[in-house]
Design a protein around this motif. Structure first.
Motif, PDB file in Angstrom:
ATOM      1  N   ALA A  55      25.423  11.530 -11.520  1.00 19.16           N
ATOM      2  CA  ALA A  55      25.862  11.813 -10.194  1.00 19.16           C
ATOM      3  C   ALA A  55      25.259  10.725  -9.242  1.00 19.16           C
ATOM      4  N   ASP A  56      26.151  10.610  -8.034  1.00 15.57           N
ATOM      5  CA  ASP A  56      25.216   9.831  -7.075  1.00 15.57           C
ATOM      6  C   ASP A  56      24.238  10.905  -6.280  1.00 15.57           C
ATOM      7  N   PRO A  94      15.512   3.839   5.964  1.00 20.67           N
ATOM      8  CA  PRO A  94      16.142   4.689   4.820  1.00 20.67           C
ATOM      9  C   PRO A  94      15.338   5.792   4.335  1.00 20.67           C
ATOM     10  N   LEU A  95      15.940   6.857   4.091  1.00 15.67           N
ATOM     11  CA  LEU A  95      15.432   8.334   3.995  1.00 15.67           C
ATOM     12  C   LEU A  95      15.010   8.372   2.297  1.00 15.67           C
ATOM     13  N   ALA A  96      15.882   7.571   1.876  1.00 15.64           N
ATOM     14  CA  ALA A  96      15.639   8.022   0.275  1.00 15.64           C
ATOM     15  C   ALA A  96      14.525   6.983  -0.293  1.00 15.64           C
ATOM     16  N   LEU A  97      13.556   7.575  -1.098  1.00 13.38           N
ATOM     17  CA  LEU A  97      12.863   6.869  -2.104  1.00 13.38           C
ATOM     18  C   LEU A  97      13.274   6.313  -3.004  1.00 13.38           C
ATOM     19  N   TRP A  98      14.499   7.068  -3.639  1.00 12.14           N
ATOM     20  CA  TRP A  98      15.196   6.622  -5.014  1.00 12.14           C
ATOM     21  C   TRP A  98      16.690   7.007  -4.856  1.00 12.14           C
ATOM     22  N   THR A  99      17.517   6.219  -5.129  1.00  7.97           N
ATOM     23  CA  THR A  99      18.850   6.613  -5.205  1.00  7.97           C
ATOM     24  C   THR A  99      19.137   6.538  -7.053  1.00  7.97           C
ATOM     25  N   ALA A 100      20.347   7.211  -7.256  1.00 11.90           N
ATOM     26  CA  ALA A 100      20.596   7.247  -8.438  1.00 11.90           C
ATOM     27  C   ALA A 100      20.841   6.047  -9.103  1.00 11.90           C
ATOM     28  N   ALA A 101      21.458   5.104  -8.451  1.00 12.93           N
ATOM     29  CA  ALA A 101      21.852   3.889  -8.924  1.00 12.93           C
ATOM     30  C   ALA A 101      20.365   2.945  -9.097  1.00 12.93           C
ATOM     31  N   GLU A 102      19.415   3.111  -8.277  1.00 12.85           N
ATOM     32  CA  GLU A 102      18.185   2.396  -8.425  1.00 12.85           C
ATOM     33  C   GLU A 102      17.243   2.922  -9.530  1.00 12.85           C
TER      34      GLU A 102
END
Ligand SMILES: Nc1ncnc2c1ncn2[C@@H]1O[C@H](COP(=O)(O)OP(=O)(O)O)[C@@H](O)[C@H]1O
Ligand SMILES: [Mg+2]
Length: 490
Positions: A41-42, A22-30
């Motif tokens: 926003a997402d 997974p590229l993301a370190l953090w998603t908005a939801a996390e």
């Protein structure tokens, strides 16, 4: 066309292709879940940053409120530099997560990062000198063994912002996390250790750095030992055996229920130096006894202090479950760090000279250690540009004067003393124009780096000379180093 063949003896590690991670370190939801905030926003962030000047494309910008500055002012700049979202305490016209308190949100993110990276063994490092260097070394060792799965705090991010930010940057798949923890005042280490909850906590050395605020070396040893209060159950405390305060630190560690591992030259040390022989280029070949086995490895970093530091590194690598053989390879490859021992070849009259850049940091212990390393460096002449050692309070005068002896012992023939605190040393050197132990010494005292550049130019560097540049960062000797690297390219 010939295809490259894997060597039959080479073990093939199962490697997950980078693209599959997974590229993301953090998603908005996390972030929203970790902080209790509301995402506007997402989005997905690949990094986290609190200084808008350092923002890189894809970063999450955390708008912290400092004593003097409010990070919310820099939100437009952060987005100009490529931030994908911000953590804020008031709604803004950019993608964001709205929280009540952004500092608390940083802590929440740090703790969430720590707790979700279930495989990561966390190593915390504190001490009076050598934190950043040992942090880099331990990271290099563990990263090599884990094929890129080690994480570390960058630069000297070691305070109440740097530690949680470094935690918040830890990838979920990290196998190791290495965190530097620093202090200026009593009471600062325990909260940092509580953020990181290390499995392994290392104290590098106890020396008079920040003694102005702490008052005594015992107080420094006690304060550094606070790192053990954050250890996880069954955690390991790694303690410098040669320190006058070793027993005191061991006592603190045991009171926290830690397993204790000591390192050093002392016969009692668990990771003990058996032998060190100088290697060409300034490093050493070290043999150490680990109790149940002996190890032998090369370290590239010059200086006796690095011989002992490397024992602490090996103790930490072993305690963290890292691979000692890979660690040995990493230490052999590790070059000098900028401002902390990096060696540069620069043009000089008739050929080249060696410039040793120690411009980032100075206190009595590191001054002595690096003067010793200078003494062990083969050179036609040894020169030293020495800047003030800051934050020594009432001890400043005496500690500066006491450098006369190590300067003489190092065989320095030309010294440039920079900064007001160095007046005391200039006076001391003036008393004995020819120090008893050394060669005749020519020296000059000046206020700042600009004058020091001129003075060093006047002394003149000739082929085969070695010049050590060392001082507290605020003296600005980094400017002198850059000047000579840029203007005297070899
Ligand atoms: N064990 C040691 N004893 C004395 N001096 C040391 C030791 N390890 C490193 N140093 C010196 O301290 C300087 C600062 O090192 P660094 O790793 O930046 O320390 P810190 O992060 O604790 O401030 C180095 O440039 C080196 O000269
Ligand atoms: Mg540091």
């Amino acid at each position: 066309m010939n295809m490259p063949l894997a060597h039959p003896m080479l073990h093939q590690w199962p490697v997950t292709p980078r693209d599959a991670l997974p590229l993301a370190l953090w998603t908005a939801a996390e972030i929203a879940a970790a902080t209790g905030g509301t995402a506007s926003a997402d989005f997905q962030a690949s990094g986290a940053e609190m200084d808008s000047r350092d923002v890189k494309s894809g970063d999450l910008f955390i708008a912290l409120k400092g004593e003097a500055m409010d990070g919310h002012r820099f939100i437009p700049q952060a987005f100009e530099k490529g931030a994908v979202a911000a953590i804020v305490d008031r709604p803004v016209d950019y993608p964001h997560v709205l929280v009540a308190d952004t500092t608390q949100a940083l802590h929440d993110l740090a703790h969430a990062a720590r707790d979700r990276a279930i495989e990561a063994v966390r190593i915390g490092i504190t001490g009076s000198v050598g934190k950043t260097g040992m942090k880099e070394a331990i990271f290099a060792c563990l990263d090599r063994a884990s094929r890129g799965a080690a994480h570390r705090s960058v630069r000297s991010y070691n305070n109440h912002v740097g530690v949680p930010l470094s935690l918040a940057r830890m990838p979920v798949r990290a196998k190791f996390g290495v965190f530097e923890m620093g202090m200026n005042h009593a009471g600062e280490i325990a909260p940092l250790a509580a953020h990181a909850r290390p499995h392994v906590a290392l104290i590098t050395t106890i020396a008079p750095a920040h003694i102005e605020n702490l008052g005594s070396l015992e107080a420094i040893a006690d304060e550094k030992s606070q790192i053990f209060t954050g250890l996880v159950e069954g955690g390991v405390a790694i303690i410098p055996a040669d320190s006058e305060w070793a027993e005191r630190m061991i006592g603190h560690a045991k009171a926290c229920g830690a397993k204790v591992v000591t390192f050093g030259r002392a016969r009692t040390a668990d990771v003990r130096l058996l032998d060190a022989i100088p290697a060409a280029g300034g490093g050493s070949l070290v043999t150490a006894d680990l109790g149940d086995r002996r190890i032998c490895y090369t370290i590239a970093e010059p200086g006796e202090h690095w011989i002992v530091n490397s024992l602490g590194v090996m103790a930490a690598v072993r305690a963290a479950g890292g691979d000692l053989a890979s660690a040995g390879l990493a230490l052999a490859e590790m070059g000098g760090l900028k401002g902390r021992g990096a060696r540069h070849t620069i043009a000089a009259k008739g050929g080249t000279a060696l410039l040793i850049d120690e411009s980032y940091n100075a206190n009595p212990a590191s001054m002595r250690a690096t003067l010793k390393a200078l003494a062990a460096t083969p050179a036609a002449r040894r020169l030293a540009v020495l800047g003030s050692m800051k934050e020594l309070g009432d001890f400043a005068d005496a500690f500066h004067r006491q450098l006369a002896e190590p300067i003489a012992e190092a065989g320095v023939t030309h010294a440039i003393l920079v900064g007001p605190e160095m007046a005391a040393l200039a006076e001391e050197l003036g008393k004995a124009a020819t120090p008893s132990l050394g060669k005749p010494l020519t020296f000059a005292h000046c206020e700042g780096p600009a004058e020091a550049i001129v003075l060093l130019g006047q002394f003149g560097l000739a082929h085969g000379d070695a010049v050590l540049v060392k001082g507290s960062n605020s003296v600005g000797l980094g400017r002198l180093v850059s000047h000579f690297i840029e203007n005297a390219r070899a």
